[in-house]
Design a protein around this motif. Structure first.
Motif, short mmCIF file in Angstrom:
data_model
loop_
_atom_site.label_atom_id
_atom_site.label_comp_id
_atom_site.label_asym_id
_atom_site.label_seq_id
_atom_site.Cartn_x
_atom_site.Cartn_y
_atom_site.Cartn_z
N LYS A 71 0.84 -1.20 0.00
CA LYS A 71 0.00 0.00 0.00
C LYS A 71 0.88 1.26 0.00
O LYS A 71 0.63 2.20 -0.75
N GLY A 72 1.91 1.26 0.80
CA GLY A 72 2.82 2.41 0.87
C GLY A 72 3.53 2.66 -0.45
O GLY A 72 3.69 3.81 -0.87
N GLU A 73 3.95 1.60 -1.11
CA GLU A 73 4.63 1.74 -2.40
C GLU A 73 3.68 2.30 -3.46
O GLU A 73 4.07 3.12 -4.30
N PHE A 74 2.42 1.88 -3.42
CA PHE A 74 1.42 2.39 -4.37
C PHE A 74 1.19 3.88 -4.15
O PHE A 74 1.19 4.67 -5.11
N VAL A 75 1.01 4.28 -2.91
CA VAL A 75 0.79 5.69 -2.60
C VAL A 75 2.01 6.52 -3.00
O VAL A 75 1.88 7.59 -3.60
N ALA A 76 3.20 6.03 -2.70
CA ALA A 76 4.43 6.74 -3.08
C ALA A 76 4.52 6.89 -4.59
O ALA A 76 4.91 7.96 -5.09
N MET A 77 4.13 5.86 -5.34
CA MET A 77 4.15 5.93 -6.80
C MET A 77 3.18 7.00 -7.30
O MET A 77 3.52 7.80 -8.17
N LYS A 78 1.98 7.05 -6.72
CA LYS A 78 0.98 8.06 -7.12
C LYS A 78 1.48 9.47 -6.80
O LYS A 78 1.32 10.39 -7.60
N VAL A 79 2.10 9.65 -5.66
CA VAL A 79 2.65 10.96 -5.28
C VAL A 79 3.72 11.36 -6.28
O VAL A 79 3.74 12.51 -6.75
N GLN A 80 4.61 10.45 -6.63
CA GLN A 80 5.67 10.76 -7.59
C GLN A 80 5.10 11.10 -8.96
O GLN A 80 5.62 11.99 -9.65
N GLN A 81 4.03 10.44 -9.36
CA GLN A 81 3.38 10.76 -10.64
C GLN A 81 2.83 12.18 -10.63
O GLN A 81 2.99 12.92 -11.60
N VAL A 82 2.20 12.55 -9.54
CA VAL A 82 1.64 13.91 -9.42
C VAL A 82 2.77 14.94 -9.42
O VAL A 82 2.71 15.94 -10.14
N LEU A 83 3.81 14.69 -8.64
CA LEU A 83 4.94 15.63 -8.58
C LEU A 83 5.61 15.78 -9.94
O LEU A 83 5.95 16.89 -10.35
#
Length: 117
Positions: free
Chosen positions: A81-93
């Motif tokens: 779950k943490g890796e998925f959220v981190a991936m989404k944050v990096q996509q937005v950034l």
């Protein structure tokens, strides 16, 4: 699950001032606030915030090709779950910088603006 921002709060507050100026310029260049918001929505299609709980678990499971039950019962649940959220944050950034002319600090500041106020 806490976001791991690489910048301290003071750095982000300073960056937010600069980002605010750039965002105002973006609005002016794109026909005002309403037109800019429409363009922002179009630019970020597919990068929407996913609500914690069932919607997030469903998105994480789908991304990993497993059932929600398998995800929840996994000993690696929090990691996945943490890796998925981190991936989404990096996509937005990654999208924010070029779209609004923001550097990394400014993009993080805009993303975390609600927490900085």
């Amino acid at each position: 699950m806490e976001l791991q921002c690489p910048y301290d709060e003071v750095t982000l507050k300073i960056a937010l001032i600069s980002a605010s100026s750039k965002m105002a310029s973006y609005q002016a260049e794109h026909g005002g606030e309403e037109a800019a918001l429409k363009r922002i929505e179009e630019a970020f299609v597919g990068l929407t915030v996913i609500e914690e709980g069932v919607p997030l678990n469903a998105a994480v499971a789908a991304h990993n090709g497993i059932s929600v039950e398998a995800l929840i019962n996994s000993p690696n649940y929090l990691t996945i779950k943490g890796e998925f959220v981190a991936m989404k944050v990096q996509q937005v950034l990654a999208k924010m910088g070029p779209e609004f002319g923001l550097d990394d600090k400014e993009a993080w500041a805009v993303l975390l603006a609600g927490r900085l106020m």
